[in-house]
Motif scaffolding. Structure first.
Motif, PDB file in Angstrom:
ATOM      1  N   LEU A 112       0.952  -1.253  -0.141  1.00  0.00           N
ATOM      2  CA  LEU A 112      -0.010   0.074   0.123  1.00  0.00           C
ATOM      3  C   LEU A 112       0.947   1.341   0.177  1.00  0.00           C
ATOM      4  O   LEU A 112       0.463   2.233  -0.351  1.00  0.00           O
ATOM      5  CB  LEU A 112      -0.988   0.063   1.090  1.00  0.00           C
ATOM      6  CG  LEU A 112      -1.968  -1.005   1.241  1.00  0.00           C
ATOM      7  CD1 LEU A 112      -2.651  -1.093   2.532  1.00  0.00           C
ATOM      8  CD2 LEU A 112      -2.884  -1.009  -0.095  1.00  0.00           C
ATOM      9  N   SER A 113       1.899   1.086   0.531  1.00  0.00           N
ATOM     10  CA  SER A 113       2.977   2.397   0.525  1.00  0.00           C
ATOM     11  C   SER A 113       4.304   1.865   0.540  1.00  0.00           C
ATOM     12  O   SER A 113       4.707   0.906   0.895  1.00  0.00           O
ATOM     13  CB  SER A 113       2.686   2.912   2.118  1.00  0.00           C
ATOM     14  OG  SER A 113       3.602   3.808   2.407  1.00  0.00           O
ATOM     15  N   PRO A 114       5.292   2.894  -0.159  1.00  0.00           N
ATOM     16  CA  PRO A 114       6.504   2.357   0.039  1.00  0.00           C
ATOM     17  C   PRO A 114       7.291   2.653   1.424  1.00  0.00           C
ATOM     18  O   PRO A 114       8.498   2.494   1.280  1.00  0.00           O
ATOM     19  CB  PRO A 114       7.262   3.343  -1.060  1.00  0.00           C
ATOM     20  CG  PRO A 114       6.087   4.339  -1.277  1.00  0.00           C
ATOM     21  CD  PRO A 114       4.870   4.012  -0.653  1.00  0.00           C
ATOM     22  N   CYS A 115       6.691   3.105   2.368  1.00  0.00           N
ATOM     23  CA  CYS A 115       7.198   3.414   3.686  1.00  0.00           C
ATOM     24  C   CYS A 115       7.887   2.208   4.125  1.00  0.00           C
ATOM     25  O   CYS A 115       7.211   1.149   4.290  1.00  0.00           O
ATOM     26  CB  CYS A 115       6.228   3.908   4.548  1.00  0.00           C
ATOM     27  SG  CYS A 115       6.805   4.351   6.224  1.00  0.00           S
ATOM     28  N   ILE A 116       9.074   2.119   4.539  1.00  0.00           N
ATOM     29  CA  ILE A 116       9.996   0.897   5.340  1.00  0.00           C
ATOM     30  C   ILE A 116      10.401   1.438   6.804  1.00  0.00           C
ATOM     31  O   ILE A 116      11.173   0.836   7.121  1.00  0.00           O
ATOM     32  CB  ILE A 116      11.210   0.693   4.584  1.00  0.00           C
ATOM     33  CG1 ILE A 116      12.069   1.966   4.202  1.00  0.00           C
ATOM     34  CG2 ILE A 116      10.831   0.197   3.238  1.00  0.00           C
ATOM     35  CD1 ILE A 116      13.414   1.635   3.983  1.00  0.00           C
ATOM     36  N   HIS A 117       9.671   2.527   7.294  1.00  0.00           N
ATOM     37  CA  HIS A 117       9.777   2.918   8.366  1.00  0.00           C
ATOM     38  C   HIS A 117      11.125   3.304   8.910  1.00  0.00           C
ATOM     39  O   HIS A 117      11.701   3.275   9.961  1.00  0.00           O
ATOM     40  CB  HIS A 117       9.456   1.813   9.639  1.00  0.00           C
ATOM     41  CG  HIS A 117       8.054   1.614   9.293  1.00  0.00           C
ATOM     42  ND1 HIS A 117       6.763   2.396   9.829  1.00  0.00           N
ATOM     43  CD2 HIS A 117       7.355   0.298   8.642  1.00  0.00           C
ATOM     44  CE1 HIS A 117       5.744   1.764   9.185  1.00  0.00           C
ATOM     45  NE2 HIS A 117       5.943   0.479   8.525  1.00  0.00           N
ATOM     46  N   VAL A 118      12.068   3.818   7.850  1.00  0.00           N
ATOM     47  CA  VAL A 118      12.957   4.438   8.115  1.00  0.00           C
ATOM     48  C   VAL A 118      12.870   6.065   7.727  1.00  0.00           C
ATOM     49  O   VAL A 118      13.459   6.466   6.359  1.00  0.00           O
ATOM     50  CB  VAL A 118      14.180   3.717   7.266  1.00  0.00           C
ATOM     51  CG1 VAL A 118      15.517   4.588   7.522  1.00  0.00           C
ATOM     52  CG2 VAL A 118      14.340   2.435   7.462  1.00  0.00           C
ATOM     53  N   CYS A 119      12.349   6.746   8.441  1.00  0.00           N
ATOM     54  CA  CYS A 119      11.999   8.196   8.061  1.00  0.00           C
ATOM     55  C   CYS A 119      13.019   9.056   8.531  1.00  0.00           C
ATOM     56  O   CYS A 119      13.081   9.714   9.582  1.00  0.00           O
ATOM     57  CB  CYS A 119      10.606   8.381   8.706  1.00  0.00           C
ATOM     58  SG  CYS A 119       9.282   7.015   8.455  1.00  0.00           S
ATOM     59  N   GLN A 120      13.929   9.476   7.680  1.00  0.00           N
ATOM     60  CA  GLN A 120      15.108  10.543   7.668  1.00  0.00           C
ATOM     61  C   GLN A 120      14.712  11.360   6.252  1.00  0.00           C
ATOM     62  O   GLN A 120      15.030  10.901   5.373  1.00  0.00           O
ATOM     63  CB  GLN A 120      16.217   9.697   7.878  1.00  0.00           C
ATOM     64  CG  GLN A 120      16.423   9.038   8.998  1.00  0.00           C
ATOM     65  CD  GLN A 120      17.703   8.141   9.086  1.00  0.00           C
ATOM     66  OE1 GLN A 120      18.677   8.372   8.299  1.00  0.00           O
ATOM     67  NE2 GLN A 120      17.765   7.592  10.304  1.00  0.00           N
ATOM     68  N   ILE A 121      14.357  12.273   6.816  1.00  0.00           N
ATOM     69  CA  ILE A 121      14.293  13.600   5.462  1.00  0.00           C
ATOM     70  C   ILE A 121      15.575  14.305   5.250  1.00  0.00           C
ATOM     71  O   ILE A 121      16.058  14.751   6.262  1.00  0.00           O
ATOM     72  CB  ILE A 121      13.123  14.493   5.719  1.00  0.00           C
ATOM     73  CG1 ILE A 121      12.030  13.818   6.041  1.00  0.00           C
ATOM     74  CG2 ILE A 121      13.125  15.466   4.637  1.00  0.00           C
ATOM     75  CD1 ILE A 121      11.372  12.876   4.906  1.00  0.00           C
ATOM     76  N   LYS A 122      16.012  14.282   4.021  1.00  0.00           N
ATOM     77  CA  LYS A 122      17.478  14.769   3.823  1.00  0.00           C
ATOM     78  C   LYS A 122      16.902  16.330   3.708  1.00  0.00           C
ATOM     79  O   LYS A 122      16.415  16.378   2.647  1.00  0.00           O
ATOM     80  CB  LYS A 122      18.062  14.382   2.741  1.00  0.00           C
ATOM     81  CG  LYS A 122      19.300  14.836   2.524  1.00  0.00           C
ATOM     82  CD  LYS A 122      20.128  14.049   1.357  1.00  0.00           C
ATOM     83  CE  LYS A 122      21.652  14.595   1.049  1.00  0.00           C
ATOM     84  NZ  LYS A 122      22.218  13.909  -0.014  1.00  0.00           N
ATOM     85  N   PRO A 123      17.496  17.352   4.240  1.00  0.00           N
ATOM     86  CA  PRO A 123      17.031  18.672   4.625  1.00  0.00           C
ATOM     87  C   PRO A 123      17.272  19.146   2.860  1.00  0.00           C
ATOM     88  O   PRO A 123      16.403  20.238   2.474  1.00  0.00           O
ATOM     89  CB  PRO A 123      17.719  19.576   5.334  1.00  0.00           C
ATOM     90  CG  PRO A 123      17.923  18.377   6.536  1.00  0.00           C
ATOM     91  CD  PRO A 123      18.313  17.056   5.640  1.00  0.00           C
ATOM     92  N   SER A 124      18.449  19.062   2.466  1.00  0.00           N
ATOM     93  CA  SER A 124      18.789  19.659   1.126  1.00  0.00           C
ATOM     94  C   SER A 124      17.733  19.220   0.150  1.00  0.00           C
ATOM     95  O   SER A 124      17.578  20.076  -0.998  1.00  0.00           O
ATOM     96  CB  SER A 124      19.938  19.358   0.784  1.00  0.00           C
ATOM     97  OG  SER A 124      20.385  18.086   0.490  1.00  0.00           O
ATOM     98  N   THR A 125      17.481  18.129   0.119  1.00  0.00           N
ATOM     99  CA  THR A 125      16.358  17.591  -1.158  1.00  0.00           C
ATOM    100  C   THR A 125      15.009  17.336  -0.627  1.00  0.00           C
ATOM    101  O   THR A 125      14.235  17.299  -1.493  1.00  0.00           O
ATOM    102  CB  THR A 125      16.890  16.256  -1.469  1.00  0.00           C
ATOM    103  OG1 THR A 125      16.936  15.255  -0.585  1.00  0.00           O
ATOM    104  CG2 THR A 125      18.258  16.389  -2.063  1.00  0.00           C
ATOM    105  N   GLU A 126      14.779  17.396   0.752  1.00  0.00           N
ATOM    106  CA  GLU A 126      13.446  17.162   1.390  1.00  0.00           C
ATOM    107  C   GLU A 126      12.918  15.776   0.720  1.00  0.00           C
ATOM    108  O   GLU A 126      11.767  15.577   0.518  1.00  0.00           O
ATOM    109  CB  GLU A 126      12.388  18.169   0.848  1.00  0.00           C
ATOM    110  CG  GLU A 126      12.789  19.512   1.683  1.00  0.00           C
ATOM    111  CD  GLU A 126      11.747  20.787   1.364  1.00  0.00           C
ATOM    112  OE1 GLU A 126      10.713  20.534   0.620  1.00  0.00           O
ATOM    113  OE2 GLU A 126      11.571  21.611   2.252  1.00  0.00           O
ATOM    114  N   VAL A 127      13.889  14.715   0.506  1.00  0.00           N
ATOM    115  CA  VAL A 127      13.403  13.293   0.111  1.00  0.00           C
ATOM    116  C   VAL A 127      13.732  12.407   1.390  1.00  0.00           C
ATOM    117  O   VAL A 127      14.841  12.414   2.092  1.00  0.00           O
ATOM    118  CB  VAL A 127      14.066  13.103  -1.045  1.00  0.00           C
ATOM    119  CG1 VAL A 127      14.039  11.477  -1.283  1.00  0.00           C
ATOM    120  CG2 VAL A 127      13.680  13.912  -2.504  1.00  0.00           C
TER     121      VAL A 127
END
Length: 65
Positions: free
Chosen positions: A8-23
């Protein structure tokens, strides 16, 4: 061409946003894609899936981690 079977979602529960790319470094989605995922059409989700698969975040709907 058959649609790949994906979770249902690509989330793998490793939620770390890279500030320079917002990815997210876990799933490869942008902040906007994460925020709107539940409201996206299947076609919109498919486009995101294809991009993150091409970028190597997931292979055939399965995380590379």
């Amino acid at each position: 061409m058959p649609i790949p079977s994906r979770p249902l979602s690509p989330c793998i529960h490793v939620c770390q946003i890279k500030p320079s790319t917002e990815v997210c470094q876990g799933c490869g989605r942008t902040l906007d894609e994460i925020a709107y995922w539940g409201r996206m059409t299947e076609a919109e989700k498919a486009a995101v899936w294809e991009r993150i698969e091409q970028e190597g975040y997931v292979v055939g709907g399965v995380s590379t981690d």
